[in-house]
Design a protein around this motif. Structure first.
Motif, PDB file in Angstrom:
ATOM      1  N   THR A  14       0.850  -1.183   0.000  1.00  0.00           N
ATOM      2  CA  THR A  14       0.000   0.000   0.000  1.00  0.00           C
ATOM      3  C   THR A  14       0.893   1.243   0.000  1.00  0.00           C
ATOM      4  O   THR A  14       2.104   1.152   0.261  1.00  0.00           O
ATOM      5  N   ASP A  15       0.319   2.410  -0.241  1.00  0.00           N
ATOM      6  CA  ASP A  15       1.090   3.649  -0.189  1.00  0.00           C
ATOM      7  C   ASP A  15       1.714   3.857   1.194  1.00  0.00           C
ATOM      8  O   ASP A  15       2.866   4.289   1.302  1.00  0.00           O
ATOM      9  N   ASP A  52       6.918  13.709   1.857  1.00  0.00           N
ATOM     10  CA  ASP A  52       7.109  12.793   0.726  1.00  0.00           C
ATOM     11  C   ASP A  52       8.308  13.184  -0.130  1.00  0.00           C
ATOM     12  O   ASP A  52       8.249  13.220  -1.349  1.00  0.00           O
TER      13      ASP A  52
END
Length: 152
Positions: A14-15, A52
């Motif tokens: 998953t992210d 990020d």
């Protein structure tokens, strides 16, 4: 040691899992193109999940192989893995490598600094020749993927 068999197959990460693997990683393998064959090199890395941003640091002068390849084509691939006794996870990030000022990505650079402190690295500031430098680069992802494997 005999290789472990996979049980239960594989699945995509998953992210959140991708971010967790990158956040925990101290070292990855960065592969440069721009030649007859890819040019992979181990690198210390820093990842800031909250922004990020993924940063690596390259040493060497402008005539080093990695700097020559980066200047020809900034497209790279990064492979990172996380292994425990019962699982193995890998993340691949493909994207553009762009020089970044340390103050422009402070959280990722702080993570990079922590990684470099935990990682045995034969290159220290005093080892660099006058024409060599340590330069921070941000890997701006175009594509990310990851797989998880359960081991017996």
């Amino acid at each position: 040691m005999a290789p472990q068999r996979q049980s239960g197959g594989t699945r995509a990460l998953t992210d959140d899992e991708l971010a967790a693997v990158l956040d925990a990683a101290d070292v990855g393998v960065l592969a440069f193109g721009g030649g007859t064959y890819p040019y992979p090199v181990p690198v210390a890395l820093g990842y800031a999940a909250e922004t990020d941003r993924l940063v690596v640091q390259l040493e060497g002068g402008p005539d080093s192989e990695k700097h020559r390849r980066r200047s020809r084509d900034g497209k790279v691939g990064l492979a990172v893995q996380d292994r425990t006794d019962d699982r193995w996870r890998s993340v691949l990030v493909q994207g553009d490598l762009r020089e970044v000022a340390y103050q422009d990505a402070p959280r990722a650079v702080a993570a990079l600094t922590e990684s470099a402190e935990r990682t045995p690295d034969p290159v220290v500031w005093s080892d660099l020749r006058p024409e060599e430098t340590l330069t921070a680069y941000e890997l701006v992802p175009a594509k990310r993927s990851g797989r998880a494997y359960r081991c017996e």
